[in-house]
Design a protein around this motif. Structure first.
Motif, PDB file in Angstrom:
ATOM      1  N   VAL A  10       0.846  -1.197   0.000  1.00 19.26           N
ATOM      2  CA  VAL A  10       0.000   0.000   0.000  1.00 19.26           C
ATOM      3  C   VAL A  10       0.883   1.248   0.000  1.00 19.26           C
ATOM      4  O   VAL A  10       0.669   2.174  -0.789  1.00 19.26           O
ATOM      5  CB  VAL A  10      -0.961   0.008   1.216  1.00 19.26           C
ATOM      6  N   ASN A  11       1.899   1.268   0.865  1.00 22.92           N
ATOM      7  CA  ASN A  11       2.810   2.416   0.931  1.00 22.92           C
ATOM      8  C   ASN A  11       3.518   2.635  -0.395  1.00 22.92           C
ATOM      9  O   ASN A  11       3.634   3.762  -0.875  1.00 22.92           O
ATOM     10  CB  ASN A  11       3.859   2.218   2.033  1.00 22.92           C
ATOM     11  N   GLY A  12       3.998   1.549  -0.988  1.00 28.61           N
ATOM     12  CA  GLY A  12       4.705   1.648  -2.255  1.00 28.61           C
ATOM     13  C   GLY A  12       3.822   2.185  -3.368  1.00 28.61           C
ATOM     14  O   GLY A  12       4.248   3.050  -4.145  1.00 28.61           O
ATOM     15  N   LEU A  13       2.603   1.684  -3.453  1.00 30.00           N
ATOM     16  CA  LEU A  13       1.685   2.162  -4.488  1.00 30.00           C
ATOM     17  C   LEU A  13       1.322   3.628  -4.244  1.00 30.00           C
ATOM     18  O   LEU A  13       1.253   4.416  -5.188  1.00 30.00           O
ATOM     19  CB  LEU A  13       0.430   1.295  -4.543  1.00 30.00           C
ATOM     20  N   LEU A  15       3.200   5.888  -2.860  1.00 27.69           N
ATOM     21  CA  LEU A  15       4.359   6.683  -3.286  1.00 27.69           C
ATOM     22  C   LEU A  15       4.407   6.823  -4.805  1.00 27.69           C
ATOM     23  O   LEU A  15       4.692   7.900  -5.332  1.00 27.69           O
ATOM     24  CB  LEU A  15       5.659   6.046  -2.790  1.00 27.69           C
ATOM     25  N   GLN A  16       4.135   5.742  -5.501  1.00 26.36           N
ATOM     26  CA  GLN A  16       4.160   5.787  -6.962  1.00 26.36           C
ATOM     27  C   GLN A  16       3.051   6.697  -7.500  1.00 26.36           C
ATOM     28  O   GLN A  16       3.278   7.440  -8.461  1.00 26.36           O
ATOM     29  CB  GLN A  16       4.019   4.377  -7.533  1.00 26.36           C
ATOM     30  N   LEU A  17       1.881   6.662  -6.885  1.00 22.21           N
ATOM     31  CA  LEU A  17       0.776   7.488  -7.356  1.00 22.21           C
ATOM     32  C   LEU A  17       0.974   8.959  -7.014  1.00 22.21           C
ATOM     33  O   LEU A  17       0.404   9.833  -7.668  1.00 22.21           O
ATOM     34  CB  LEU A  17      -0.551   6.987  -6.783  1.00 22.21           C
ATOM     35  N   GLU A  25      -0.571   5.593 -18.234  1.00 20.74           N
ATOM     36  CA  GLU A  25      -0.079   4.246 -18.526  1.00 20.74           C
ATOM     37  C   GLU A  25       0.843   3.743 -17.413  1.00 20.74           C
ATOM     38  O   GLU A  25       0.763   2.583 -17.004  1.00 20.74           O
ATOM     39  CB  GLU A  25       0.663   4.245 -19.861  1.00 20.74           C
ATOM     40  N   ASP A  26       1.711   4.618 -16.913  1.00 21.78           N
ATOM     41  CA  ASP A  26       2.607   4.248 -15.807  1.00 21.78           C
ATOM     42  C   ASP A  26       1.808   3.901 -14.559  1.00 21.78           C
ATOM     43  O   ASP A  26       2.105   2.931 -13.864  1.00 21.78           O
ATOM     44  CB  ASP A  26       3.579   5.376 -15.483  1.00 21.78           C
ATOM     45  N   ARG A  27       0.788   4.684 -14.270  1.00 20.77           N
ATOM     46  CA  ARG A  27      -0.052   4.435 -13.093  1.00 20.77           C
ATOM     47  C   ARG A  27      -0.786   3.090 -13.223  1.00 20.77           C
ATOM     48  O   ARG A  27      -0.865   2.334 -12.267  1.00 20.77           O
ATOM     49  CB  ARG A  27      -1.055   5.563 -12.898  1.00 20.77           C
ATOM     50  N   ASN A  28      -1.313   2.829 -14.414  1.00 13.99           N
ATOM     51  CA  ASN A  28      -1.995   1.545 -14.638  1.00 13.99           C
ATOM     52  C   ASN A  28      -1.018   0.391 -14.482  1.00 13.99           C
ATOM     53  O   ASN A  28      -1.370  -0.649 -13.922  1.00 13.99           O
ATOM     54  CB  ASN A  28      -2.641   1.510 -16.020  1.00 13.99           C
ATOM     55  N   THR A  33       1.030  -4.200 -11.452  1.00 12.66           N
ATOM     56  CA  THR A  33       2.143  -4.878 -10.776  1.00 12.66           C
ATOM     57  C   THR A  33       1.768  -5.218  -9.338  1.00 12.66           C
ATOM     58  O   THR A  33       2.023  -6.332  -8.865  1.00 12.66           O
ATOM     59  CB  THR A  33       3.407  -3.995 -10.804  1.00 12.66           C
ATOM     60  N   ALA A  34       1.149  -4.272  -8.651  1.00 12.28           N
ATOM     61  CA  ALA A  34       0.722  -4.522  -7.268  1.00 12.28           C
ATOM     62  C   ALA A  34      -0.310  -5.643  -7.222  1.00 12.28           C
ATOM     63  O   ALA A  34      -0.252  -6.526  -6.349  1.00 12.28           O
ATOM     64  CB  ALA A  34       0.151  -3.242  -6.658  1.00 12.28           C
TER      65      ALA A  34
END
Length: 99
Positions: A10-13, A15-17, A25-28, A33-34
């Protein structure tokens, strides 16, 4: 299922968002991946599409709860992911519900 989502994921996602320079596309791809990481921990007794839909929604809820400022972004990304990857499944659920 909700409790089995690791806080680190959750923390990693989140941070990415938060990275505003990422494309849709990167967000999708980050969400996909998660979800793939989460799918590895689940038995195959449930349809893959159903598991992905439930996990995508739970993951969106957890990210939004963890970082409320990301609610709009995580919602938008999740809806786009579902539209791109699970549209046929969601439509079949809707048709079956109306029968």
């Amino acid at each position: 299922m909700d409790r089995s989502i690791p806080p680190g994921l959750v923390n990693g996602l989140a941070l990415q968002l938060r990275n505003t320079s990422q494309s849709e596309e990167d967000r999708n791809r980050d969400l996909a991946t998660a979800l793939e990481q989460l799918l590895q921990a689940y038995p195959t007794d449930m349809e893959k599409e159903k598991t992905m839909l439930v996990l995508a929604l739970l993951l969106a809820k957890k990210v939004a709860s963890h970082t409320p400022s990301l609610l709009r972004d995580v919602f938008h990304t999740t809806v786009n992911f579902i539209n791109q990857n699970l549209r046929t499944y969601v439509r079949s659920l809707a048709r079956n519900g109306m029968d």
